[in-house]
Write an enzyme that holds these catalytic residues in place. Structure first.
Site, short mmCIF file in Angstrom:
data_model
loop_
_atom_site.label_atom_id
_atom_site.label_comp_id
_atom_site.label_asym_id
_atom_site.label_seq_id
_atom_site.Cartn_x
_atom_site.Cartn_y
_atom_site.Cartn_z
N HIS A 40 12.67 -20.29 36.52
CA HIS A 40 13.29 -21.02 35.17
C HIS A 40 14.30 -21.95 35.82
O HIS A 40 15.55 -21.39 36.16
CB HIS A 40 13.56 -19.98 34.19
CG HIS A 40 14.02 -20.81 32.95
ND1 HIS A 40 15.13 -20.37 32.18
CD2 HIS A 40 13.34 -21.65 32.07
CE1 HIS A 40 15.23 -21.27 31.14
NE2 HIS A 40 14.24 -21.94 31.05
N HIS A 82 18.83 -29.75 31.72
CA HIS A 82 18.39 -28.93 30.60
C HIS A 82 18.78 -29.62 29.16
O HIS A 82 18.20 -29.94 28.39
CB HIS A 82 18.79 -27.29 30.44
CG HIS A 82 17.95 -26.81 29.56
ND1 HIS A 82 18.72 -26.60 28.38
CD2 HIS A 82 16.76 -26.31 29.28
CE1 HIS A 82 18.07 -25.90 27.50
NE2 HIS A 82 16.82 -25.79 27.96
#
Length: 304
Positions: A40, A82
């Site tokens: 991730h 992100h």
């Protein structure tokens, strides 16, 4: 940088084996409780997320799949971050103190290149930069890794789907091999996933979320995966997803996130998920492998 040498060695062997298998076989390897492990934002427990260092950290652990997040700068360049602001993962507040709230869309690529995207995580990562999509793809390619790419907040960046596909094409990621074996594009926006599918029907896609079971057939028309938080799923839900065929006529898959401990990794693996997205890919991979080996050993004893 050396990370858990024994885990890296065993992971490298597993990674080489996965590369030699067809895509469908690589999903489950040789046991239904061995879902794919996806790093991730790279191996983000060990290096600053969404940086090239995080890609390399995953590679050192032998992890073949990495996940990232794509957004667009003020001057139209695609970068890997992100959050929709730069505040948490860079020193933007120090470099540009008068530019709050430091939204990515308010900065040019040249300005973003001035930021330190590593020191917040640890001193040894000082000077790590926010990579462009091109730079990220080059590193993933150099490492012979595969990519689960999230189009982040597409409502802020009209047209980002076609722009992302353009970069993927220019970097060689839309050839037949990459499309078939090495690339998945996902988003929390159903409209964004639908757009990607319309523009490139051959590309594998995933929807991030947990749609109601009754709504799953609608999603199956334009996506290949339903990718929910692990806190929102059950074995029955995973089975309901698996009962449907996705956009490419194959069983709809489940990649769940963000699982960072052995116990939950084993739990979701036994639910039958196809992939586990994790900040600690070595922990998840090793826990799932060990559980599968125990299960296989018990089965062998029972068959004697």
């Amino acid at each position: 940088m050396l990370i858990r040498p024994l885990a890296a060695l065993s992971g490298a062997i597993l990674g080489i084996s996965a590369l030699l298998l067809p895509a469908a076989a690589a999903q489950a390897v040789d046991h239904p409780h061995r879902p794919l492990t996806v790093a991730h934002r790279g191996a983000s427990a060990y290096a600053p997320e969404n940086t090239l260092a995080a890609v390399d950290a995953a590679d050192e652990l032998g992890i073949r799949w990495v996940e990232n997040d794509v957004q667009r700068t003020k001057d139209g360049e695609l970068v890997i971050v992100h959050d929709t602001t730069l505040a948490r993962t860079t020193d933007v507040e120090q470099v540009f103190p008068d530019r709050a709230p430091w939204k990515i869309a308010d900065f040019t690529l040249e300005e973003i290149r001035q930021l330190d995207a590593g020191s917040w995580f640890g001193a040894r990562f000082a000077g790590e930069r926010v990579p462009t999509l091109e730079e990220y793809l080059e590193r993933v390619s150099d490492n012979h890794q595969n990519l689960l790419m999230e189009i982040k907040a597409p409502e802020l960046y009209p047209g980002i789907e076609s722009e992302t596909l353009r970069v993927l094409r220019s970097e060689g990621w839309l050839n037949r091999h990459h499309v078939k074996h090495r690339l998945i594009i996902q988003s929390f926006s159903a409209n964004s996933v639908r757009t990607v599918h319309a523009l490139r029907p051959d590309v594998k896609t995933g929807f991030l979320g947990t749609p109601a079971v009754a709504d799953l057939p609608t999603y199956a028309a334009f996506t290949d995966q339903i990718n929910p938080s692990y806190r929102t799923i059950s074995a029955d839900y995973v089975d309901a997803v698996h009962q449907l065929e996705g956009a490419h006529g194959r069983r709809l898959e489940v990649f769940t996130w963000t699982v960072n401990d052995a116990t939950n990794a084993v739990t979701v693996a036994r639910m039958g998920v196809d992939g586990i997205i994790t900040n600690t890919p070595d922990v998840v991979r090793d826990a799932v492998d060990e559980d599968a080996r125990r299960d296989e050993a018990a089965g062998a004893l029972a068959s004697r």
